[in-house]
Design a protein around this motif. Structure first.
Motif, PDB file in Angstrom:
ATOM      1  N   TYR A  77       3.311   2.693   1.549  1.00  0.00           N
ATOM      2  CA  TYR A  77       2.175   2.153   1.210  1.00  0.00           C
ATOM      3  C   TYR A  77       2.331   1.435  -0.091  1.00  0.00           C
ATOM      4  O   TYR A  77       3.083   2.172  -1.041  1.00  0.00           O
ATOM      5  CB  TYR A  77       1.111   3.113   1.213  1.00  0.00           C
ATOM      6  N   GLY A  78       1.944   0.176  -0.293  1.00  0.00           N
ATOM      7  CA  GLY A  78       2.130  -0.406  -1.634  1.00  0.00           C
ATOM      8  C   GLY A  78       3.466  -1.042  -1.977  1.00  0.00           C
ATOM      9  O   GLY A  78       3.554  -1.886  -2.985  1.00  0.00           O
ATOM     10  N   THR A  79       4.367  -0.955  -1.052  1.00  0.00           N
ATOM     11  CA  THR A  79       5.624  -1.845  -1.154  1.00  0.00           C
ATOM     12  C   THR A  79       5.744  -3.127  -0.806  1.00  0.00           C
ATOM     13  O   THR A  79       4.691  -3.495   0.042  1.00  0.00           O
ATOM     14  CB  THR A  79       6.622  -0.965  -0.618  1.00  0.00           C
ATOM     15  N   ARG A  80       6.792  -4.039  -0.996  1.00  0.00           N
ATOM     16  CA  ARG A  80       6.617  -5.229  -0.535  1.00  0.00           C
ATOM     17  C   ARG A  80       6.939  -5.204   1.114  1.00  0.00           C
ATOM     18  O   ARG A  80       6.132  -6.095   1.831  1.00  0.00           O
ATOM     19  CB  ARG A  80       8.037  -5.865  -0.953  1.00  0.00           C
ATOM     20  N   HIS A  81       7.222  -4.261   1.639  1.00  0.00           N
ATOM     21  CA  HIS A  81       7.265  -4.144   3.201  1.00  0.00           C
ATOM     22  C   HIS A  81       5.971  -3.948   3.676  1.00  0.00           C
ATOM     23  O   HIS A  81       5.664  -4.643   4.723  1.00  0.00           O
ATOM     24  CB  HIS A  81       8.247  -2.990   3.537  1.00  0.00           C
ATOM     25  N   TRP A  82       5.274  -2.959   2.965  1.00  0.00           N
ATOM     26  CA  TRP A  82       3.921  -2.826   3.433  1.00  0.00           C
ATOM     27  C   TRP A  82       3.019  -4.081   3.608  1.00  0.00           C
ATOM     28  O   TRP A  82       2.173  -4.299   4.580  1.00  0.00           O
ATOM     29  CB  TRP A  82       3.104  -1.682   2.600  1.00  0.00           C
ATOM     30  N   ALA A  83       2.961  -4.883   2.487  1.00  0.00           N
ATOM     31  CA  ALA A  83       2.443  -6.301   2.505  1.00  0.00           C
ATOM     32  C   ALA A  83       2.650  -7.244   3.508  1.00  0.00           C
ATOM     33  O   ALA A  83       1.781  -7.978   4.022  1.00  0.00           O
ATOM     34  CB  ALA A  83       2.650  -6.840   1.015  1.00  0.00           C
ATOM     35  N   LYS A  84       3.955  -7.107   4.139  1.00  0.00           N
ATOM     36  CA  LYS A  84       4.345  -7.930   5.374  1.00  0.00           C
ATOM     37  C   LYS A  84       3.876  -7.352   6.590  1.00  0.00           C
ATOM     38  O   LYS A  84       3.901  -8.109   7.543  1.00  0.00           O
ATOM     39  CB  LYS A  84       5.812  -8.083   5.184  1.00  0.00           C
ATOM     40  N   THR A  86       1.704  -6.042   9.923  1.00  0.00           N
ATOM     41  CA  THR A  86       0.473  -6.246  10.565  1.00  0.00           C
ATOM     42  C   THR A  86      -0.145  -5.006  10.717  1.00  0.00           C
ATOM     43  O   THR A  86       0.312  -3.918  10.600  1.00  0.00           O
ATOM     44  CB  THR A  86       0.759  -7.002  11.896  1.00  0.00           C
ATOM     45  N   LYS A  90       1.385  -1.361  11.327  1.00  0.00           N
ATOM     46  CA  LYS A  90       1.245  -0.050  10.384  1.00  0.00           C
ATOM     47  C   LYS A  90       0.681   1.151  11.471  1.00  0.00           C
ATOM     48  O   LYS A  90       1.059   2.270  11.349  1.00  0.00           O
ATOM     49  CB  LYS A  90      -0.181  -0.677   9.718  1.00  0.00           C
TER      50      LYS A  90
END
Length: 376
Positions: A77-84, A86, A90
């Motif tokens: 959560y909150g990392t660059r991976h989370w931002a990408k 869908t 998740k």
């Protein structure tokens, strides 16, 4: 479906063999036991339950949100991976984390079952053998329940974590009869209780809440048993023997602390191990989680008489030293109360539904009878 078809990663050899050492001990004294331990044995018999009947397995579980815990608790959560990711990604991540957590619970319960059976074999006192026999049945029930939850409700299983396996192996290979108590009843069970409690108290899903509450009701007795037996025995040991056991506790606590990263899950999502470990170390939620996980272990270790300077310093380094002052009896009493309250609420609702059903049937019968009289 065979469990092997559900593993998220290759678990390796289907059978793990740990060479046994130490003596099987028989006692010919059948009428002499500690009142406290025999009372716990009686309670263990009285409190046996059937996971097939006590748990409502008809409750639906969304495998992509099986625990209903906040996304903020996920390491990514909150990392660059989370931002990408869908919403589907998740959901998959939540499924994998729940599978990983409950899989470790499952493997740990099988380990507890084996350790309890080992205690029956090796402990010299018959009252302890009696109680350990009831615990062996408890742990079998827990393994059955966690296995069913993973198979039927999540549909995914993770292999045993390396550090958990290492601690289990060390516990079982030791020839001293008290070590299964120390490794399992104090360390692994204590850690499991704290982990169960965190999920029980944060999930809004009724099935996992039931499972965890009822399992914790049993585990409260198990930890009490370990405290009684080890406290009595450790009073008899030399300083050198106590230090040996403290070293075992220190090593085990570091292993268990490092077990809690869930790096395997992130690797399954294509994140390199080093990066996954870094995210785990930086996670504020995991840092809090690690601290709370020792809330059951530290006061128990102190209570049984293992509290030398080196052990105290290890707990200072881990940031959990102050937990030695926690009221373990109060925590265990709360575990009992939560399970009993959950039972009372569930069965009161079922009773209301049965009463309503009977009243409805009576009313329907009255209407039918009245209609027949009018027609006659």
């Amino acid at each position: 479906m065979p469990t092997y078809d559900l593993y998220a990663q290759d678990p390796g050899d289907p059978l793990w063999q740990v060479p046994a050492s130490g003596a099987a001990r028989f006692s010919w004294e059948y009428d002499d036991g500690r009142d406290r331990l025999l009372a716990l044995y009686q309670k263990g018999k009285d409190k046996q339950w059937d996971g097939l009947r006590r748990i409502d397995w008809d409750l639906e579980v969304d495998p992509y949100d099986p625990l209903g815990i906040p996304d903020e608790s996920l390491t990514l959560y909150g990392t660059r991976h989370w931002a990408k990711m869908t919403e589907r990604d998740k959901g998959e991540l939540r499924k994998h984390y729940a599978s990983w957590q409950f899989s470790q619970f499952l493997h740990g319960e099988q380990g507890a079952m084996v350790c309890a059976a080992r205690i029956v074999e090796s402990v010299p006192d018959l009252d302890a053998k009696f109680y350990s026999a009831t615990q062996t049945m408890d742990e079998a029930r827990h393994a059955e329940i966690y296995g069913r939850f993973l198979h039927e409700k999540i549909g995914m299983v993770y292999p045993i974590n390396d550090n958990l396996q290492s601690l289990l192996g060390d516990t079982l290979r030791d020839s001293r009869w008290d070590m299964p108590y120390l490794g399992m009843q104090v360390l692994i069970e204590g850690l499991a209780l704290a982990a169960f409690g965190m999920i029980r108290d944060t999930t809004d899903k009724p099935l996992p809440k039931q499972i965890l509450a009822y399992v914790m009701q049993d585990e409260a007795r198990h930890v009490a048993f370990g405290r009684m037996a080890l406290r009595d025995y450790y009073k008899q040991l030399s300083d050198a023997e106590l230090r040996e056991r403290e070293e075992f506790v220190i090593e085990g606590c570091y292993l268990m602390r490092d077990r809690l990263r869930g790096v395997e899950v992130l690797e399954n999502f294509g994140i390199p191990k080093a990066e996954a470990e870094e995210y785990s170390e930086q996670s504020e939620f995991l840092a809090l989680f690690r601290q709370l996980l020792f809330s059951r272990i530290v006061p128990c270790v102190k209570d049984i008489g293992l509290w030398g300077k080196r052990l105290q310093q290890a707990y200072v380094d881990m940031g959990v030293f102050e937990m030695g002052n926690s009221n373990l009896d109060l925590l265990m009493a709360q575990d009992e109360e939560i399970a009993e309250k959950l039972d009372a609420e569930r069965f009161a609702q079922e009773e209301r539904e049965r009463v309503a059903e009977v009243e409805g049937a009576i009313e329907a019968g009255r209407r039918t009878e009245a209609g027949q009289r009018r027609e006659g």
